[in-house]
Structure formats: C-alpha cells, structure tokens
Scaffold this motif. Structure first.
Motif, PDB file in Angstrom:
ATOM      1  N   THR A 244       0.864  -1.172   0.000  1.00 15.20           N
ATOM      2  CA  THR A 244       0.000   0.000   0.000  1.00 15.20           C
ATOM      3  C   THR A 244       0.906   1.229   0.000  1.00 15.20           C
ATOM      4  OG1 THR A 244      -1.821   1.099   1.149  1.00 15.20           O
ATOM      5  CG2 THR A 244      -0.192   0.020   2.538  1.00 15.20           C
ATOM      6  N   CYS A 245       0.316   2.394   0.208  1.00 18.55           N
ATOM      7  CA  CYS A 245       1.102   3.619   0.238  1.00 18.55           C
ATOM      8  C   CYS A 245       1.986   3.634   1.491  1.00 18.55           C
ATOM      9  CB  CYS A 245       0.155   4.815   0.235  1.00 18.55           C
ATOM     10  SG  CYS A 245       0.988   6.385   0.004  1.00 18.55           S
ATOM     11  N   ALA A 246       3.205   4.167   1.353  1.00 17.91           N
ATOM     12  CA  ALA A 246       4.123   4.222   2.491  1.00 17.91           C
ATOM     13  C   ALA A 246       3.811   5.401   3.418  1.00 17.91           C
ATOM     14  CB  ALA A 246       5.564   4.314   1.990  1.00 17.91           C
ATOM     15  N   ILE A 247       2.958   6.290   2.977  1.00 17.59           N
ATOM     16  CA  ILE A 247       2.620   7.461   3.802  1.00 17.59           C
ATOM     17  C   ILE A 247       1.590   7.038   4.855  1.00 17.59           C
ATOM     18  CG2 ILE A 247       1.595   9.779   3.762  1.00 17.59           C
ATOM     19  CD1 ILE A 247       2.696   9.916   0.802  1.00 17.59           C
ATOM     20  N   LYS A 248       1.935   7.263   6.127  1.00 16.10           N
ATOM     21  CA  LYS A 248       1.122   6.737   7.239  1.00 16.10           C
ATOM     22  C   LYS A 248      -0.338   7.170   7.150  1.00 16.10           C
ATOM     23  CE  LYS A 248       4.702   5.838  10.632  1.00 16.10           C
ATOM     24  NZ  LYS A 248       5.871   6.304   9.830  1.00 16.10           N
TER      25      LYS A 248
ATOM     26  N   VAL B  10       0.899   3.950  -8.265  1.00 12.68           N
ATOM     27  CA  VAL B  10       0.274   5.203  -7.828  1.00 12.68           C
ATOM     28  C   VAL B  10      -0.717   4.933  -6.706  1.00 12.68           C
ATOM     29  CG1 VAL B  10      -0.994   7.250  -8.593  1.00 12.68           C
ATOM     30  CG2 VAL B  10       0.508   6.044 -10.197  1.00 12.68           C
ATOM     31  N   CYS B  11      -0.647   5.745  -5.651  1.00 12.78           N
ATOM     32  CA  CYS B  11      -1.602   5.648  -4.546  1.00 12.78           C
ATOM     33  C   CYS B  11      -2.923   6.292  -4.967  1.00 12.78           C
ATOM     34  CB  CYS B  11      -1.042   6.343  -3.305  1.00 12.78           C
ATOM     35  SG  CYS B  11      -2.251   6.483  -1.962  1.00 12.78           S
ATOM     36  N   GLY B  12      -4.006   5.556  -4.768  1.00 12.46           N
ATOM     37  CA  GLY B  12      -5.322   6.060  -5.142  1.00 12.46           C
ATOM     38  C   GLY B  12      -5.860   7.100  -4.173  1.00 12.46           C
ATOM     39  N   ASN B  13      -5.173   7.271  -3.049  1.00 10.69           N
ATOM     40  CA  ASN B  13      -5.629   8.246  -2.064  1.00 10.69           C
ATOM     41  C   ASN B  13      -4.907   9.584  -2.206  1.00 10.69           C
ATOM     42  OD1 ASN B  13      -7.305   8.818   0.287  1.00 10.69           O
ATOM     43  ND2 ASN B  13      -5.366   8.977   1.399  1.00 10.69           N
ATOM     44  N   CYS B  14      -3.572   9.543  -2.215  1.00 11.81           N
ATOM     45  CA  CYS B  14      -2.806  10.804  -2.231  1.00 11.81           C
ATOM     46  C   CYS B  14      -2.155  11.062  -3.583  1.00 11.81           C
ATOM     47  CB  CYS B  14      -1.733  10.788  -1.149  1.00 11.81           C
ATOM     48  SG  CYS B  14      -0.359   9.683  -1.500  1.00 11.81           S
ATOM     49  N   ALA B  15      -2.250  10.098  -4.515  1.00 10.65           N
ATOM     50  CA  ALA B  15      -1.694  10.228  -5.859  1.00 10.65           C
ATOM     51  C   ALA B  15      -0.166  10.209  -5.905  1.00 10.65           C
ATOM     52  CB  ALA B  15      -2.235  11.477  -6.573  1.00 10.65           C
TER      53      ALA B  15
END
Ligand SMILES: [Zn+2]
Lengths: 141, 242
Positions: free
Chosen positions: A10-14, A117-122
């Motif tokens: 998933t995205c690495a951004i918490k 690409v993260c679907g939340n933060c792009a």
C-alpha cells in the motif's frame, strides 16, 4: 516485481493507510515482462486464501491482462481432475489450467519499469529494473 | 516531525544507508550463513505463511523456507537487487519507519540486525512498533502474527570486537574492503605489486544492553513471548497485545 507483490503493498505514507483508496496501488505507464518460472502448486494453493481477489482483478484489468474470473478459484480448482485423486497424493497432482493462468498472472507477470500510484494521495512510486522504490521525500515522512 | 527525528534520519543516511549502498556486494558475499535462531523461526512456520523481512539486506533469509512467502525490504537498492534472486519471494526498497504494507496483514515478520542502526531511542522504539503493526492482531481468526527481532549485543567480551558491559553503547564499526581483490582474507598481501590501499567504511550501531530490546518491544505495544542471547546478539520473539 511480480504482480503478487501488489497484494501486500500500500502507500508508504502513514496517513494514507487508513483510507481504503490506498489499496491496491495502481500500476501506471508500466513495461511488463514475463519471467517464466516453474509452477509451484502447493505454493499457489497456500497463497490462494490470502489473495485480495477483487483488487487483483482490478489491477489485471488496468494492465490490460486477460480478465480474471469474477470469483476467486478454490484450492480444488487448481488441481486437474481433483475429484478422482485419492487423499494424500500431493506429489502427483497436476496443475489445472486455472492454476497455470494464476501462476502466469501472479508470479510470471512482472513490472519491469513504470510506477505505482496511490489512489488516495496520488503519490507515485517508481519501479526501476524490476525494483519498486518506496523511499519518501523528507517532507512526506 | 521533530528535530531529533529529522537529525536522526540524516545521521543514519550518512552513517548507515550510504555505507551499505557502497559495500553492498562485498557485504553480501560475506552474508550467507543463517543464524540458527532465525532459521528455526522460519522453518517452524506453517506452509503458506506470509511475512515480511524488514531490512532484508541481500536476502539471505529469503532462501531459508520456500514454502512461505516473504516480502523483503531494505533501504539499499544495491542490496535489494541481490535479494531479488530468491524465489518465490519479493523484494522492495523501503524505509523501516515508513513501510508500504497494509497494517495487520502478515503472519510473521523478521528484522535481523537492523534496528541497532537507528540512532535515537525514539526511532528504535518506532521501528519495533512498525514491525508489530505489520502483524495480524491476536483477534485475527488464524491467530496473531509473531515477529523475530535480532540486535547486536553490548555484552560480547569473547568476540573479536571485545565490547562488554560498561562500554559506550553507540559505536562506529569499521567495514574494511581489502584493496586488491575486493575479497576478504587475500593470501598474497605480501607481494608489493598486489598492494592497493584498503578502504574502510564506518557504520553506526547502537549496542543493546541485556533487557533493552524487551523494553523497546513493551514500549511499542508488544509482548515478548520468547527471548535470548545467541552469539553476540540479543533476540526476542514478540506478538501484538491488541
Ligand atoms: Zn498515499
């Protein structure tokens, strides 16, 4: 990077992790490469219950791969003529077409170059020479 | 993000990450023998278990059990490129404080000789927390996940380094690449025409004192289920409390 890997990324951004939109990551502008490997039926059977099937279908569709069946196969679907086989004959089991297809998509189809690409933060994570890079720039840590 | 956190990250970039990136292939050639506790932990896993190897280096533990699936991660791209060869596993470049995995998904995790490279107590505890968060919680139908963490010990008076209780815990440890053949133990160093200067790299380590790893695990919200000492290292197996 094998497509199976995306099942666990998933995205690495918490801040993104709690958002459902951050999973799965979406491959973009990718160069795919088929890296053939021997099919490992016990491994496929074992991994099967862990697959996020709907999400993997989405990824396969986004990559223009042959459509995955609407519902996840069962372990028996992975074995040719399972119903005739006796119990405890693991070594002689022959992988079915379903198993071979799954092996092709999850383990042999790899992202060689491109981005995820993260679907939340792009945010875009680069994949280079088959290695995805999730290191974040300082301001996003 | 606090100033200490930012400084810690910058310090580790210089004194850990960039060093491993430079010594990757030589380091890897010396890292092939699995430690017994780690080998036992991995071999005892049920077939089909899914896990993470946080700080996988050259991926030496990815070869231990081909009946499980491991996503290995490391800060060093050069080490991950070496780790990639281990089928059927996966390897990615990631920071252990910003791991790109959904929380609570793995049956197991290992982090072997990694968190001793973090340069502040807060960052070391955070690293343990990040590992525990990967694990299935105890409420999971299949049971909670387990993590094995392994760190260098301060108490190792019989080792080549000779550290022991009372020594400074934060140390710089040299990694020497022999000049000529880029391999350790070159036999022909006596021949002057073969003499090329050795190259020394210094890596930062925090040497763990007895009980310190267990304390970090508890501070991070984990519970120690087994712990011990194996050849100059402290290790612990931990689960999530909730
Ligand atoms: Zn994101």
């Amino acid at each position: 990077m094998k497509l199976l890997t995306l099942n666990f990324l998933t995205c690495a951004i918490k801040a993104c992790k709690s958002s459902p939109a951050s999973f799965p990551l979406h491959p973009r502008d990718v160069e795919l490469e088929i890296v053939e490997s021997d099919i490992n039926l016990p491994f496929l059977k074992n991994i099967l219950p862990r697959l996020m099937w709907a999400e993997l279908r989405t990824i396969a569709a986004e990559l223009g791969l042959p459509e995955l069946p609407e519902t996840a196969p069962t372990r028996d679907h992975l074995v040719e003529g399972k119903e005739e086989a006796k119990e405890g004959e693991e070594v002689d089991e022959v992988p079915s077409q379903t198993a071979r297809d799954l092996h092709r998509v999850l383990l042999e189809t790899t992202v060689k170059e491109g981005k995820l690409v993260c679907g939340n933060c792009a945010h875009e994570y680069k994949v280079m020479e088959g290695v995805p890079n999730f290191l974040l720039p300082g301001h996003l840590v | 993000m606090s100033i200490a956190h930012t400084q810690g990250a910058a310090y580790e970039e210089q004194h850990v990450h960039s060093v491993y990136e430079q010594i990757a292939s030589h380091f890897s050639s010396t890292r092939y023998k699995p430690w017994p506790i780690v080998e036992r932990f991995l071999k005892e896993l049920p077939d089909g278990a899914v896990g993470a190897d946080v700080g996988c280096g050259n991926g030496k533990y990815l070869a231990t059990n081909p009946r499980v699936f491991i996503v290995g991660s490391d800060r060093s791209t050069n080490l991950v490129k070496i780790a990639r060869q281990h089928e059927p596993h996966a390897s990615i470049v990631a920071d252990n404080l910003s791991l790109p995995h959904p929380e609570g998904t793995f049956d197991f995790a290992i982090s072997i000789a990694v968190i001793h490279h973090l340069s502040t107590p807060a960052r070391r505890t955070e690293a343990v927390k990040a590992i525990l968060e990967l694990l299935c919680p105890p409420s999971h139908p299949g049971g909670g996940g387990r993590a094995l963490i392994y760190v260098w010990a301060l108490e190792q008076k019989d080792s080549r380094r000779g550290w022991d209780e009372g020594h400074e815990q934060d140390v710089m440890v040299p990694w020497v690449i022999k000049g000529r053949s880029q391999k350790p133990h070159v036999a022909d160093q006596g021949d002057p025409k073969n003499q090329v200067q050795d190259k020394t790299f210094l890596r930062y380590y925090h040497l763990y004192r007895k009980g310190e790893l267990e304390r970090h695990i508890e501070e991070a919200g984990g519970e120690v289920v087994e712990a011990g000492y194996e050849k100059d290292n402290w290790w612990a197996i931990a689960v999530r409390k909730s």
